[in-house]
Motif scaffolding. Structure first.
Motif, PDB file in Angstrom:
ATOM      1  N   ILE A  55      58.027  11.107 -58.359  1.00 54.89           N
ATOM      2  CA  ILE A  55      58.685  11.312 -57.072  1.00 54.89           C
ATOM      3  C   ILE A  55      59.936  10.440 -56.897  1.00 54.89           C
ATOM      4  O   ILE A  55      60.924  10.880 -56.324  1.00 54.89           O
ATOM      5  CB  ILE A  55      57.689  11.153 -55.893  1.00 54.89           C
ATOM      6  N   ALA A  56      59.950   9.238 -57.432  1.00 56.06           N
ATOM      7  CA  ALA A  56      61.135   8.379 -57.288  1.00 56.06           C
ATOM      8  C   ALA A  56      62.346   8.986 -57.999  1.00 56.06           C
ATOM      9  O   ALA A  56      63.455   8.974 -57.467  1.00 56.06           O
ATOM     10  CB  ALA A  56      60.855   6.973 -57.820  1.00 56.06           C
ATOM     11  N   GLY A  57      62.137   9.531 -59.185  1.00 54.98           N
ATOM     12  CA  GLY A  57      63.227  10.179 -59.914  1.00 54.98           C
ATOM     13  C   GLY A  57      63.737  11.405 -59.185  1.00 54.98           C
ATOM     14  O   GLY A  57      64.949  11.631 -59.097  1.00 54.98           O
ATOM     15  N   TRP A  58      62.823  12.201 -58.651  1.00 58.91           N
ATOM     16  CA  TRP A  58      63.240  13.372 -57.879  1.00 58.91           C
ATOM     17  C   TRP A  58      64.026  12.947 -56.642  1.00 58.91           C
ATOM     18  O   TRP A  58      65.042  13.539 -56.311  1.00 58.91           O
ATOM     19  CB  TRP A  58      62.034  14.192 -57.452  1.00 58.91           C
ATOM     20  N   ALA A  59      63.553  11.895 -55.975  1.00 60.21           N
ATOM     21  CA  ALA A  59      64.230  11.421 -54.761  1.00 60.21           C
ATOM     22  C   ALA A  59      65.642  10.924 -55.073  1.00 60.21           C
ATOM     23  O   ALA A  59      66.565  11.116 -54.285  1.00 60.21           O
ATOM     24  CB  ALA A  59      63.407  10.321 -54.096  1.00 60.21           C
TER      25      ALA A  59
END
Length: 133
Positions: A55-59
């Motif tokens: 999720i951090a990479g997507w964000a």
């Protein structure tokens, strides 16, 4: 307040537009699951994922607002400042987004947009049968 849940099926953006048109000026919140949060064309209020490692990479790739609440069931060293909320029901990240909408965001109901109930629905980013990854 109704939550519009954004999933990963190819129909997500059409269903999202239809749901917004049905609700008109009614109050709703948007809760995205997985890559739908990255690609959502509008504001999102919350982002939920069973993939706390992704999720951090997507964000970081999100072009829209960054003032959303994030939720994952487990902590990961790379996760953004996500609220840790265990799964109530086993299933997909779309189902987890429903849980977040109802129990964490305070929605009284949810409309699922692009949250398939069968693996043949496919994914907007990866054609073919739905897979857990």
């Amino acid at each position: 307040m109704i939550a519009l849940i954004l999933g990963g099926a190819p129909s997500v953006w059409t269903e999202f537009a239809t749901a917004k048109a049905m609700l008109g000026a009614g109050r709703y919140v948007v809760v995205a699951a997985n890559l739908a949060g990255r690609d959502a064309p509008d504001r999102i209020d919350a982002w939920a994922s069973l993939h706390s490692d992704l999720i951090a990479g997507w964000a970081a790739d999100r072009k829209g607002n960054a003032d959303f609440r994030a939720f994952t069931p487990t902590r990961h060293s790379d996760a953004l400042a996500a609220e840790i909320v265990p799964e109530r029901w086993e299933g997909s990240s779309g189902l987890y987004a429903v849980q977040v909408a109802l129990y964490e965001v305070g929605a009284s109901a949810a409309i699922l947009c692009g949250v398939p109930m069968d693996s043949s629905a496919g994914h907007f980013e990866d054609p073919g049968l739905w897979a857990s990854t």
